[in-house]
Design a protein around this motif. Structure first.
Motif, PDB file in Angstrom:
ATOM      1  N   UNK A 268       0.823  -1.220   0.000  1.00  0.00           N
ATOM      2  CA  UNK A 268       0.000   0.000   0.000  1.00  0.00           C
ATOM      3  C   UNK A 268       0.856   1.269   0.000  1.00  0.00           C
ATOM      4  N   UNK A 269       2.016   1.174  -0.577  1.00  0.00           N
ATOM      5  CA  UNK A 269       2.900   2.346  -0.725  1.00  0.00           C
ATOM      6  C   UNK A 269       2.649   2.961  -2.098  1.00  0.00           C
ATOM      7  N   UNK A 270       2.431   4.277  -2.158  1.00  0.00           N
ATOM      8  CA  UNK A 270       2.085   4.920  -3.427  1.00  0.00           C
ATOM      9  C   UNK A 270       3.219   4.808  -4.457  1.00  0.00           C
ATOM     10  N   UNK A 271       2.862   4.460  -5.685  1.00  0.00           N
ATOM     11  CA  UNK A 271       3.832   4.445  -6.786  1.00  0.00           C
ATOM     12  C   UNK A 271       3.397   5.374  -7.929  1.00  0.00           C
ATOM     13  N   UNK A 272       2.181   5.927  -7.803  1.00  0.00           N
ATOM     14  CA  UNK A 272       1.649   6.803  -8.854  1.00  0.00           C
ATOM     15  C   UNK A 272       0.749   7.824  -8.169  1.00  0.00           C
ATOM     16  N   UNK A 273       1.115   9.116  -8.303  1.00  0.00           N
ATOM     17  CA  UNK A 273       0.387  10.188  -7.625  1.00  0.00           C
ATOM     18  C   UNK A 273      -0.125  11.221  -8.614  1.00  0.00           C
ATOM     19  N   UNK A 274      -1.228  11.850  -8.240  1.00  0.00           N
ATOM     20  CA  UNK A 274      -1.746  13.009  -8.944  1.00  0.00           C
ATOM     21  C   UNK A 274      -1.684  14.167  -7.954  1.00  0.00           C
ATOM     22  N   UNK A 275      -0.842  15.155  -8.267  1.00  0.00           N
ATOM     23  CA  UNK A 275      -0.605  16.272  -7.357  1.00  0.00           C
ATOM     24  C   UNK A 275      -1.103  17.558  -8.004  1.00  0.00           C
ATOM     25  N   UNK A 276      -2.057  18.199  -7.366  1.00  0.00           N
ATOM     26  CA  UNK A 276      -2.574  19.455  -7.892  1.00  0.00           C
ATOM     27  C   UNK A 276      -1.608  20.598  -7.638  1.00  0.00           C
TER      28      UNK A 276
END
Length: 396
Positions: A185-193
């Motif tokens: 459950x470690x993020x590998x793909x993020x969407x950052x505003x």
């Protein structure tokens, strides 16, 4: 000597051509180096994905760029909104590129960045930190999957060349959406505003390469990742992988240095030319000796004899020899008979030499006087000699 050099030359040419053809036609080993270039068909190139981008973005224009971010965003007229895609090993940019990219996204555009190594200066602004760990030697890899149920695959995705140990650490959850994660459950793909636009941070660039894009088991991971971008004109960066020069700026030498067979043939040619210069370039004949210019001893002899006659006061003899030499010169030079020195002779000599008739009459008048007189003074000899030398000068 010439034949020997010719044999060396043709041997060198045949060796280079033969080696080049051997390297070109022999089976090439698979290149597993991660280039991420849209030109490469090797497993870890991105040609397959790049050619399918028009289908992903609804036939919107897709342009490959070979210039820095700063140059592209400041020197070109951009559409109202667009996407900027980066797929590379190391997302290395300077402060000018970073400032322009932030401003670009802030205005409502989108930047998709898939890399293993991110600059801390950029991630600090986005309140994100990225880990960078060497691949584990274990035979198993963490399962990757999307968070969105519509994209989620029941068994997830496994990328054997990447163990999935790299992930993002989110410092502030504001404006950050996790799009994909590993089995921990470690993020590998993020969407950052950021401002009116978004950064899409992706730390699994191998998943976008030919090897996994063309594999039926993992092919949809790349398309699902890029499907988060809106359907707008898209820019694909190649500057961080191939450098600044585009196809229309490639020189022959630069092309040669990018092709291993041609590159080795070029090195072999340089080595062969060096060997040729060392061995065949040496002098193979004896040094030609320096010969001194022969001295004109006959001139010295004539001067010696002349001085002897002059010192003895035999002026008539000297005058007679100079007259004979003059008449011989006229016969050989102008083809005029000299047995009679009459008016007809003088007129013919005037026409052929271009010397005024008066000067001819004066010259041969002194000659006639010298031949009639048994004794010639020193002054008369000098005058006759001056007239004869003047005649020589005018007819040369």
């Amino acid at each position: 000597m010439k034949n020997l050099r010719s044999k060396y030359f043709w041997f060198l040419v045949l060796t280079v051509v033969g080696y080049g053809m051997f390297e070109y036609y022999r089976p090439k080993p698979i290149d597993w180096s991660p280039s991420y270039s849209n030109k490469d068909k090797i497993p870890f190139g991105t040609r397959a994905l790049y050619e399918l981008l028009p289908d992903i973005f609804g036939r919107q224009p897709v342009e490959s760029l070979r210039v820095p971010i700063y140059n592209h965003l400041t020197e070109n007229k951009l559409p109202a909104q667009s996407n900027y895609i980066f797929v590379c090993q190391n997302f290395s940019i300077d402060k000018n590129d970073r400032a322009q990219l932030l401003n670009y996204v802030k205005k409502g555009n989108n930047a998709f960045i898939s890399a293993y190594d991110f600059p801390d200066t950029l991630l600090k602004i986005l309140h994100v930190r990225a880990t960078l760990k060497a691949p584990s030697l274990r035979d198993t890899a963490l399962v990757m999957n999307f968070v969105n149920p519509a994209f989620k695959k029941p068994k997830g995705y496994i990328f054997s060349q990447d163990d999935g140990r790299n992930y993002f650490l989110v410092k502030k959850a504001e404006n950050v959406t996790v799009l994909a994660q590993n089995a921990r459950n470690e993020p590998i793909f993020l969407k950052v505003g950021y401002g009116k636009g978004y950064f899409y941070l992706h730390n699994l660039p191998l998943a976008l390469t030919n090897y996994y894009t063309l594999d039926s088991v993992t092919t949809d991971f790349a398309f699902k990742s890029l499907s988060y971008l809106p359907v707008k004109p898209t820019y694909w960066d190649e500057y961080l992988k191939q450098g600044r020069f585009g196809d229309n700026e490639q020189s022959i030498f630069r092309f040669v240095m990018t092709q291993p067979p041609l590159q080795w043939a070029y090195y072999l040619l340089l080595f062969g030319l060096f060997i040729f210069a060392v061995f065949a370039g040496k002098r193979t004949q004896r040094i030609i000796p320096v010969m001194e210019v022969p001295k004109n001893t006959s001139l010295e002899f004539v001067q010696t004899i002349g001085k002897m006659y002059f010192q003895q006061g035999d002026h008539a003899n000297i005058a007679q020899k100079k007259i004979q030499h003059l008449l011989l010169y006229i016969r050989e030079r102008f083809g005029i008979r000299t047995h009679e020195l009459n008016d007809e002779f003088k007129e013919a000599l005037t026409q052929k030499t271009g010397i005024p008739r008066l000067d001819i009459d004066v010259l041969f008048g002194e000659i006639a006087h010298a031949e009639r007189s048994g004794i010639i003074t020193e002054y008369a000899l000098l005058s006759l000699n001056r007239r004869i030398e003047d005649f020589y000068q005018k007819t040369k």
